[in-house]
Every structure is written in C-alpha cells, then in structure tokens.
Design an enzyme around this catalytic site. Sequence first.
Site, PDB file in Angstrom:
ATOM      1  CG  HIS A 233     -15.011  -6.243  -2.531  1.00  0.00           C
ATOM      2  ND1 HIS A 233     -14.750  -5.246  -3.590  1.00  0.00           N
ATOM      3  CD2 HIS A 233     -16.262  -6.136  -2.391  1.00  0.00           C
ATOM      4  CE1 HIS A 233     -15.998  -4.703  -4.130  1.00  0.00           C
ATOM      5  NE2 HIS A 233     -16.841  -5.537  -3.304  1.00  0.00           N
TER       6      HIS A 233
ATOM      7  CG  ASP B 195      -4.283  -3.193  -1.901  1.00  0.00           C
ATOM      8  OD1 ASP B 195      -4.484  -2.486  -2.724  1.00  0.00           O
ATOM      9  OD2 ASP B 195      -4.559  -2.642  -0.638  1.00  0.00           O
TER      10      ASP B 195
ATOM     11  CG  ASN C 133     -11.583   8.365 -10.552  1.00  0.00           C
ATOM     12  OD1 ASN C 133     -10.556   8.120 -11.183  1.00  0.00           O
ATOM     13  ND2 ASN C 133     -12.311   7.321 -10.259  1.00  0.00           N
ATOM     14  N   PRO C 134      -8.936  10.779 -11.033  1.00  0.00           N
ATOM     15  CG  PRO C 134      -7.093   9.653 -11.736  1.00  0.00           C
ATOM     16  CD  PRO C 134      -8.164   9.686 -10.781  1.00  0.00           C
TER      17      PRO C 134
ATOM     18  CG  ASN D  25      -8.323  -0.968  -2.727  1.00  0.00           C
ATOM     19  OD1 ASN D  25      -9.083  -1.228  -3.985  1.00  0.00           O
ATOM     20  ND2 ASN D  25      -7.922   0.080  -2.715  1.00  0.00           N
TER      21      ASN D  25
ATOM     22  CB  THR E 279     -14.081   3.386  -6.250  1.00  0.00           C
ATOM     23  OG1 THR E 279     -15.077   2.435  -6.840  1.00  0.00           O
ATOM     24  CG2 THR E 279     -14.933   4.601  -5.706  1.00  0.00           C
ATOM     25  CB  SER E 280     -14.699   2.675 -11.825  1.00  0.00           C
ATOM     26  OG  SER E 280     -15.214   1.198 -11.274  1.00  0.00           O
TER      27      SER E 280
ATOM     28  CE1 TYR F  60      -8.330 -15.259  -6.770  1.00  0.00           C
ATOM     29  CE2 TYR F  60      -7.849 -13.272  -5.536  1.00  0.00           C
ATOM     30  CZ  TYR F  60      -8.664 -13.775  -6.223  1.00  0.00           C
ATOM     31  OH  TYR F  60     -10.143 -13.513  -6.654  1.00  0.00           O
TER      32      TYR F  60
HETATM   33  N1  APR Z   1      -5.791   8.085  -7.907  1.00  0.00           N
HETATM   34  C1  APR Z   1      -7.355   7.883  -7.696  1.00  0.00           C
HETATM   35  N2  APR Z   1      -8.019   7.187  -8.662  1.00  0.00           N
HETATM   36  C2  APR Z   1      -7.424   6.645  -9.669  1.00  0.00           C
HETATM   37  C3  APR Z   1      -6.007   6.804  -9.930  1.00  0.00           C
HETATM   38  C4  APR Z   1      -5.071   7.452  -8.954  1.00  0.00           C
HETATM   39  N3  APR Z   1      -4.138   7.682  -8.993  1.00  0.00           N
HETATM   40  N4  APR Z   1      -5.584   5.913 -10.983  1.00  0.00           N
HETATM   41  C5  APR Z   1      -6.848   5.294 -11.344  1.00  0.00           C
HETATM   42  N5  APR Z   1      -7.850   5.639 -10.546  1.00  0.00           N
HETATM   43  C6  APR Z   1      -9.274   5.381 -10.908  1.00  0.00           C
HETATM   44  C7  APR Z   1      -9.544   5.221 -12.151  1.00  0.00           C
HETATM   45  O1  APR Z   1      -9.878   6.228 -12.676  1.00  0.00           O
HETATM   46  C8  APR Z   1     -11.023   4.439 -11.713  1.00  0.00           C
HETATM   47  O2  APR Z   1     -12.108   4.951 -11.764  1.00  0.00           O
HETATM   48  O3  APR Z   1      -9.508   4.260 -10.098  1.00  0.00           O
HETATM   49  C9  APR Z   1     -10.550   3.773 -10.488  1.00  0.00           C
HETATM   50  C10 APR Z   1     -10.262   2.307 -10.405  1.00  0.00           C
HETATM   51  O4  APR Z   1     -11.592   1.564 -10.817  1.00  0.00           O
HETATM   52  P1  APR Z   1     -11.683  -0.193 -11.108  1.00  0.00           P
HETATM   53  O5  APR Z   1     -10.632  -0.643 -11.614  1.00  0.00           O
HETATM   54  O6  APR Z   1     -12.989  -0.257 -11.566  1.00  0.00           O
HETATM   55  O7  APR Z   1     -11.622  -0.412  -9.370  1.00  0.00           O
HETATM   56  P2  APR Z   1     -12.597  -0.538  -8.554  1.00  0.00           P
HETATM   57  O8  APR Z   1     -13.475   0.683  -8.657  1.00  0.00           O
HETATM   58  O9  APR Z   1     -12.001  -0.497  -7.100  1.00  0.00           O
HETATM   59  O10 APR Z   1     -13.475  -1.705  -8.598  1.00  0.00           O
HETATM   60  C11 APR Z   1     -14.547  -2.066  -7.688  1.00  0.00           C
HETATM   61  O11 APR Z   1     -15.017  -4.108  -8.748  1.00  0.00           O
HETATM   62  O12 APR Z   1     -13.918  -5.560 -10.143  1.00  0.00           O
HETATM   63  C12 APR Z   1     -14.361  -5.294  -8.682  1.00  0.00           C
HETATM   64  O13 APR Z   1     -13.690  -6.412  -6.578  1.00  0.00           O
HETATM   65  C13 APR Z   1     -13.426  -5.629  -7.782  1.00  0.00           C
HETATM   66  O14 APR Z   1     -13.041  -4.270  -5.796  1.00  0.00           O
HETATM   67  C14 APR Z   1     -13.395  -4.204  -7.089  1.00  0.00           C
HETATM   68  C15 APR Z   1     -14.780  -3.389  -7.430  1.00  0.00           C
END
Ligand code: APR
Length: 246
Positions: A123, A108, A215-216, A106, A190-191, A71
């Site tokens: 989170h 951050d 989301n791309p 996030n 977000t995924s 961390y």
């Molecule tokens: N603009 C928009 N989206 C983007 C970009 C961008 N420039 N670059 C990547 N992405 C998208 C990816 O396509 C993906 O779908 O951001 C998403 C990131 O997904 P994750 O890495 O799974 O992050 P997140 O969705 O925030 O995860 C959710 O899961 O792992 C836990 O606690 C953690 O908060 C996190 C939660």
Amino acid sequence: MTENCDIPDALIAALRDARHVCILTGAGVSAESGVPTFREAQDGLWAEYNPQDLATPEAFVADPALIWRWYRWRRETVSAVEPNPGHFAIALLAELVPQLTLITQNVDNLHQRAGSRNVIEYHGNIFEDRCFADGSLRHADDQTAVPICTDCGSNLRPGVVWFGEAIPEHAMDKSGSAAVDCDVFLSIGTSSLVYPAAGLADLAKQNGAAVVEINPNPTTHAANFDLAIAGNSGLVLPELVDCLAH
Ligand code: APR
C-alpha cells in the site's frame, strides 16, 4: 510443543523444512509500537474522522489541504515511535530461512527501520511524495499546505495507495509470485478484510503452502488456515525466532 518453546512443533518443523517463507503483515504488527491500527478509533484532532473516508482520491480532490494535514500528523506519529520486537524478529527470521519474502500493508516504514530489506510495500509508503497527475516520485516542500509538482504544476500527494486505487504493479506481481512459490505463509497482524492483500493467503494455500495466522483476535479466515496463533506479534514472533534458532 517442545521444551521451553510455546510455538507449535508443526510450525517450527515447517519453518525448518521451508525453502521459501512468505510473510504478510498488517497494522497489528505496528500496534505494539504505538501506531493505532487502521480500524481503531483515531485520537485527538482526528477522532471525528474515519480513516477510510480520508484515505481516498476523492477526499484529496475535495480538500487536499485537510488530507495533507492528516498525513503530516500520521508521519509525525510514526516518526516518533520505534519498531517493536515483532519487527526485529521478522528481520531476524530472514537470516534463519533460505528465502523470505516480506509483504506489508503498512505504510509506516517500521519494517525497514528494524532491518528488513526488499520489503514489498503493498500500500505504498507514507513518507513518499508523488505527483497526483502521473504518480511519479517527487519531493514535497514541507512548508506548503498543498505541495505542488515542480514538473507539471499539479498537486503532490502522499505516496500511499488509497481505497479504490490499484496496487502498484510490481508489488502485485512480486507478492503473487511469492504466495504461489512459498512453502510457509505467515499472515500477521491483519484483519484480512481488504483485498487483494487478503487473497494472498488463499493463493498460498491453493499452491500447497502451510498457512498460519498470528493475531490476538482470530479472523474469519483463520478457519481456512492450517494454524491460528492467538497472540500479539511482539511476543509470539521473538518466541518463534528463538525456538527456530535453537
Ligand atoms: N499483534 C498482532 N495483531 C494485532 C495486534 C498485535 N499486537 N494488535 C492488533 N492486532 C490485529 C487486530 O486483531 C486486527 O485483526 O491487527 C489487525 C489490524 O487490522 P486492521 O486495523 O484492519 O489493519 P489491516 O489488516 O492492516 O488493514 C488492511 O486496510 O484499511 C486498509 O490500507 C489499510 O493497510 C490497511 C488495510
């Protein structure tokens, strides 16, 4: 599309008419600041570790010093980057609609650094320290390998929500109410893999909101949404705000 605006007219119209806009962001919004998304490989020292194996209470109990090192590395990484145009656009959007609720997965602090206020940190926040025993907010002595709670003597931990832990009650309640009440729900970067956060868009849709993904890489949820804009938030969001403002 209106002239000089690449954002679909339907979204601009929905935002113009909206009483309440709710935004959920994920790691993708910070990607253009140089913060690796949660499911991207980590680099350097931490490449051998899977974040999902480290961000757990069990990992902390097994090796608190390792988790604190991870961390502290993440805190340094995030402190060294800047909010990107996507973060600033979201802060600006709040001035252009009657009510905006920002929920972020996030940890951050980049939304806050970009000027967003009342951010719902679903989170937690990586810069907070909490007592491992009772979750109370504390301040860690940065020198110790595993900081100790001066009140009860147990270990301190980073103030983030780990896998398997409950979302803070106030964050859960405020996010749920906003998803139910909003007219437009933007799911950005977000995924949509991790619940309960991933369920907020469905809740908004069930309550009549227009749901849009930015989301791309369109997610599996995109098919249920009203609109999916395949693009980077750092490009799409400033364009969206510019179209809305003119
Ligand atoms: N603009 C928009 N989206 C983007 C970009 C961008 N420039 N670059 C990547 N992405 C998208 C990816 O396509 C993906 O779908 O951001 C998403 C990131 O997904 P994750 O890495 O799974 O992050 P997140 O969705 O925030 O995860 C959710 O899961 O792992 C836990 O606690 C953690 O908060 C996190 C939660």
